[in-house]
Design a protein around this motif. Structure first.
Motif, PDB file in Angstrom:
ATOM      1  N   MET A  31      25.688  12.811  19.520  1.00 47.80           N
ATOM      2  CA  MET A  31      27.035  12.269  19.385  1.00 47.80           C
ATOM      3  C   MET A  31      27.198  10.934  20.107  1.00 47.80           C
ATOM      4  SD  MET A  31      28.141  14.439  17.282  1.00 47.80           S
ATOM      5  CE  MET A  31      29.830  13.881  17.101  1.00 47.80           C
ATOM      6  N   ARG A  32      26.207  10.059  19.878  1.00 47.62           N
ATOM      7  CA  ARG A  32      26.287   8.690  20.376  1.00 47.62           C
ATOM      8  C   ARG A  32      26.631   7.765  19.218  1.00 47.62           C
ATOM      9  NH1 ARG A  32      21.577   5.486  23.880  1.00 47.62           N
ATOM     10  NH2 ARG A  32      22.699   3.494  24.083  1.00 47.62           N
ATOM     11  N   ALA A  33      27.481   6.802  19.464  1.00 48.27           N
ATOM     12  CA  ALA A  33      27.841   5.836  18.427  1.00 48.27           C
ATOM     13  C   ALA A  33      26.592   5.143  17.905  1.00 48.27           C
ATOM     14  CB  ALA A  33      28.828   4.816  18.990  1.00 48.27           C
ATOM     15  N   SER A  34      26.604   4.813  16.635  1.00 50.26           N
ATOM     16  CA  SER A  34      25.389   4.338  15.967  1.00 50.26           C
ATOM     17  C   SER A  34      24.936   2.956  16.400  1.00 50.26           C
ATOM     18  CB  SER A  34      25.610   4.339  14.453  1.00 50.26           C
ATOM     19  OG  SER A  34      26.593   3.378  14.079  1.00 50.26           O
ATOM     20  N   ALA A  35      25.745   2.224  17.157  1.00 51.54           N
ATOM     21  CA  ALA A  35      25.397   0.850  17.520  1.00 51.54           C
ATOM     22  C   ALA A  35      24.061   0.755  18.230  1.00 51.54           C
ATOM     23  CB  ALA A  35      26.501   0.245  18.393  1.00 51.54           C
ATOM     24  N   TYR A  36      23.666   1.813  18.955  1.00 51.59           N
ATOM     25  CA  TYR A  36      22.432   1.749  19.738  1.00 51.59           C
ATOM     26  C   TYR A  36      21.186   1.651  18.858  1.00 51.59           C
ATOM     27  CZ  TYR A  36      20.822   6.541  18.820  1.00 51.59           C
ATOM     28  OH  TYR A  36      20.336   7.684  18.232  1.00 51.59           O
ATOM     29  N   LEU A  37      21.310   2.008  17.578  1.00 49.69           N
ATOM     30  CA  LEU A  37      20.163   1.903  16.672  1.00 49.69           C
ATOM     31  C   LEU A  37      19.819   0.456  16.345  1.00 49.69           C
ATOM     32  CD1 LEU A  37      21.069   4.768  14.173  1.00 49.69           C
ATOM     33  CD2 LEU A  37      19.345   4.852  15.980  1.00 49.69           C
ATOM     34  N   GLY A  38      20.784  -0.452  16.502  1.00 48.05           N
ATOM     35  CA  GLY A  38      20.529  -1.857  16.207  1.00 48.05           C
ATOM     36  C   GLY A  38      20.028  -2.048  14.789  1.00 48.05           C
ATOM     37  N   ASP A  39      18.975  -2.868  14.644  1.00 46.35           N
ATOM     38  CA  ASP A  39      18.385  -3.085  13.316  1.00 46.35           C
ATOM     39  C   ASP A  39      17.091  -2.296  13.151  1.00 46.35           C
ATOM     40  OD1 ASP A  39      16.577  -4.482  14.872  1.00 46.35           O
ATOM     41  OD2 ASP A  39      16.731  -6.362  13.755  1.00 46.35           O
ATOM     42  N   LEU A  40      16.903  -1.292  14.047  1.00 42.70           N
ATOM     43  CA  LEU A  40      15.718  -0.427  14.005  1.00 42.70           C
ATOM     44  C   LEU A  40      14.433  -1.243  13.943  1.00 42.70           C
ATOM     45  CD1 LEU A  40      16.946   2.530  11.767  1.00 42.70           C
ATOM     46  CD2 LEU A  40      16.408   2.594  14.213  1.00 42.70           C
TER      47      LEU A  40
END
Length: 303
Positions: A31-40
């Motif tokens: 349940m972490r906001a998706s922003a941390y994935l960046g551009d993978l």
């Protein structure tokens, strides 16, 4: 920012990055906001990332009923996301705890998933969990790190269930292959990006039915990629291999020097691994025999 409605009316947000064929992405945390994935790791050069903010995270709304944070109850959100994008079948990627949600979605909607990519993914949905012993084994690989002595005891308390916020801060380097400025910046926003109430409910009792899920996985003909980090403890590479063995058509790549966020630690290798896997699936769908064997899923569907 695109918005759509979940079946219970909760407004969910998603973000689009890059160009090309769509790749649906589910974040972890849990349940972490998706922003941390960046551009993978630059995967946006090869695919159009369609990244979901799970309910109650990022730009998505809080649900009226907190019980809907439970992992299995979010499967309908993923199905609504697919329908919102107008896709018949999807390439689905999930990170960490998001892999449980992706697995439950695949179990419930097996013909909607063309490929499944699990990045340092959990597999409680299949009855595989990461133990304190696994974590200790992974930690033992980091003894040469300058931060090891100050982080070791804190890391142990996390998996013993007695950690304080200070312990989580001290142990954070274990989750990264390199504890450098980029990793520090990435870790610094974890707390503000995470819905802690939702995280506590994500794997609540009743969320997983491993026996039923394993039966579907064993008979499933979709292509599955597992990406593990050499230095990660959740999953250890050997545990990721055991998860891969539960599928008919799975392959495993272990990225050298990578931790729990391999697109940060080994971006080029991560990008090439995932893009190559998806490209091979494209070729197989065009009638080329898949290098890992098995029938094309359209053939298995009788199409």
């Amino acid at each position: 920012m695109p918005i759509f409605a979940a079946p219970d009316g909760t407004r969910l947000a998603h973000h689009t990055r890059g160009e090309g064929e769509p790749l649906l992405c589910l974040p972890g945390g849990p349940m972490r906001a998706s922003a941390y994935l960046g551009d993978l790791g630059g995967l946006t050069r090869h695919r159009r990332l369609c990244v979901l903010d799970l309910r109650g995270t990022g730009d998505s709304a809080l649900p009226a009923d907190p019980a809907t944070y439970r992992c299995d109850r979010q499967v309908d959100d993923v199905e609504a996301f697919r329908a919102h994008l107008g896709l018949d079948r999807v390439d689905l990627l999930a990170h960490s705890a998001g892999a449980d949600l992706a697995l439950l979605y695949a179990v419930r909607h097996p013909r909607r998933v063309r490929t499944l990519t699990l990045v340092t993914g959990r597999a409680r949905a299949l009855g595989v969990d990461f133990t304190a012993e696994h974590r200790a084994e992974g930690a033992a690989r980091r003894t040469a790190e300058p931060w090891f002595e100050s982080a070791r005891e804190a890391y142990g308390r996390i998996w013993a269930g007695t950690a304080t916020d200070t312990d989580w801060d001290a142990a954070t380097p274990f989750f990264y292959g390199r504890w450098d400025a980029a990793a520090m910046a990435h870790a610094a926003v974890d707390v503000e990006q995470t819905n802690e109430e939702a995280a506590d409910l994500y794997a609540a009792p009743g969320a997983f039915r491993p026996a039923a899920a394993r039966a579907v996985a064993a008979a499933w003909d979709a292509r599955v990629l597992l990406v593990a980090g050499e230095l990660d403890s959740g999953p250890l590479p050997r545990v990721a291999a055991a998860v891969a063995d539960l599928f008919t058509r799975a392959e495993l790549t272990v990225l050298s020097g990578a931790g729990h966020f391999p697109w940060l630690d080994a971006p080029e290798e991560f990008r090439e691994t995932v893009a190559g896997f998806l490209d091979r699936a494209d070729d197989a769908d065009d009638g080329v025999v898949a290098p890992w064997g098995g029938r094309d899923s359209r053939e298995a569907d009788g199409r």
